[in-house]
Write an enzyme that holds these catalytic residues in place. Structure first.
Site, short mmCIF file in Angstrom:
data_model
loop_
_atom_site.label_atom_id
_atom_site.label_comp_id
_atom_site.label_asym_id
_atom_site.label_seq_id
_atom_site.Cartn_x
_atom_site.Cartn_y
_atom_site.Cartn_z
N ASP A 67 0.88 -1.60 0.17
CA ASP A 67 -0.26 0.10 -0.07
C ASP A 67 1.13 1.15 0.10
OD1 ASP A 67 0.56 -0.27 2.68
OD2 ASP A 67 -0.82 -0.28 3.76
N ASN A 136 -7.30 -2.19 14.41
CA ASN A 136 -8.29 -2.49 14.04
C ASN A 136 -8.69 -3.31 13.21
OD1 ASN A 136 -8.09 -2.03 11.32
ND2 ASN A 136 -9.03 -0.23 11.55
N HIS A 138 -7.07 -4.37 10.28
CA HIS A 138 -6.96 -3.80 9.27
C HIS A 138 -5.61 -4.76 8.19
CE1 HIS A 138 -4.88 -0.11 9.75
NE2 HIS A 138 -4.04 -0.86 9.36
N GLU A 143 -9.21 -2.13 5.15
CA GLU A 143 -10.16 -1.45 6.75
C GLU A 143 -11.26 -2.20 7.16
OE1 GLU A 143 -8.63 0.50 8.99
OE2 GLU A 143 -7.57 2.55 7.53
C1 GLP Z 1 -0.54 0.77 8.28
C2 GLP Z 1 0.01 -0.43 7.14
C3 GLP Z 1 -0.87 -1.52 7.20
C4 GLP Z 1 0.19 -2.41 8.51
C5 GLP Z 1 -0.31 -1.37 10.52
C6 GLP Z 1 0.61 -1.99 11.17
O1 GLP Z 1 -1.57 1.16 8.53
N1 GLP Z 1 -0.92 0.28 6.41
O2 GLP Z 1 0.42 -2.62 6.59
O3 GLP Z 1 0.24 -3.34 9.08
O4 GLP Z 1 -0.19 -0.05 10.09
O5 GLP Z 1 1.53 -0.69 11.46
P1 GLP Z 1 2.43 -1.34 12.85
O6 GLP Z 1 3.09 -2.35 12.12
O7 GLP Z 1 3.38 -0.48 12.74
O8 GLP Z 1 1.66 -1.65 13.93
#
Ligand code: GLP
Length: 261
Positions: A67, A136, A138, A143
């Site tokens: 993404d 959440n 995702h 989402e």
């Molecule tokens: C973002 C990314 C996700 C990732 C998530 C969790 O929103 N788009 O791909 O898995 O954050 O992030 P973190 O690893 O910092 O908790």
């Protein structure tokens, strides 16, 4: 699905790096799906170490990132392009042309998303997809409520996600409202999935993803349908799991054994 509970973050990072390295040694032109966020940072550090100390070769690898924020240039410090370069690509021998990251500045966003899907197909599909999970539930930027069959497209970020990700920006208002993301269906087409999570803030999401009902309200729960999913978590992120995950699965020896069975 194989759930591997490790003692700490360092160990989950090493376990995941070992899995990537195993596959890369067997298939030098591995198609690797990559994630951003703080969770995979340890994995990337370990891959860099393996490249520098053990000669792990990335010269033929092909990567696709999950993404990217809409509206951020690749030079913007909070763009995922910048993140990937800083935390992985600049330190390994991957050719620039082998790197694919959704283009958050594309003029024709729909056209770009179609091209991204076709490009994944053209190289034979993603062999191994690294995934984090949002608190959440995702995956990538799919989402809650995302179609479980969705493909690469634009998504509106939830207020929760923007709040969580505000820690990387000056304030929440600077967090983009939209992102380009591989769809849940795109992710499910990968041949293997590796879900990583660390810390108590992810315990509920991991419980919902690995043991909860399959629902678009927790897009990560779709990994239960995949034929080859590895969920690699530390004790804190795995604290709410109640399924049969014997302590002995904590060792990679058991992982190897269960793969052969
Ligand atoms: C973002 C990314 C996700 C990732 C998530 C969790 O929103 N788009 O791909 O898995 O954050 O992030 P973190 O690893 O910092 O908790």
């Amino acid at each position: 699905m194989l759930v591997i509970v490790k003692d700490n973050y360092d160990q989950i990072s090493k376990e995941a790096a070992q899995m990537v390295a195993d596959r890369l040694r067997k298939k030098p032109n591995l198609v690797l799906g990559l994630a951003t966020g703080s969770t995979p940072l340890g994995l990337y550090r370990e891959l860099i170490r393996m490249h520098k100390k053990e000669g792990l070769d990335f010269s033929k690898i092909i990567t696709f990132n999950l993404d990217e924020y809409v509206g951020l240039l690749p030079t913007h410090k909070q763009s995922y392009a910048y993140f990937m370069n800083k935390n992985l690509f600049a330190h390994i021998n991957i050719p620039q042309h082998s790197i694919h990251i959704p283009d958050g500045m594309a003029h024709d966003i729909d056209g770009f998303c179609d091209w991204y899907e076709q490009e994944i197909q053209r190289v034979g599909g993603i062999d191994l997809q690294i995934l984090g999970v949002g608190a959440n539930g995702h995956v990538a930027f799919n989402e809650p409520g995302s179609s479980l069959g969705s493909r690469t497209r634009v998504k509106t970020l939830t207020e929760d996600t923007r709040k969580n990700n505000a820690r990387f920006f000056k304030n929440k208002d600077e967090v983009p409202k939209y992102a380009l993301t591989m769809g849940v269906g795109t992710i499910m087409d990968a041949k293997e999935l590796v879900v990583l999570a660390s810390g108590s803030g992810k315990a509920a999401a991991i419980k919902a993803a690995a043991e909860g009902p399959l629902t678009a309200q927790c897009p990560a729960s779709v990994v239960q349908l995949h034929r080859k999913t590895f969920v690699i978590v530390d004790e804190e992120a795995g604290a709410k799991l109640t399924g049969l995950y014997p302590g002995s699965w904590k060792s990679s020896f058991m992982l190897e054994r269960s793969r052969k069975n």
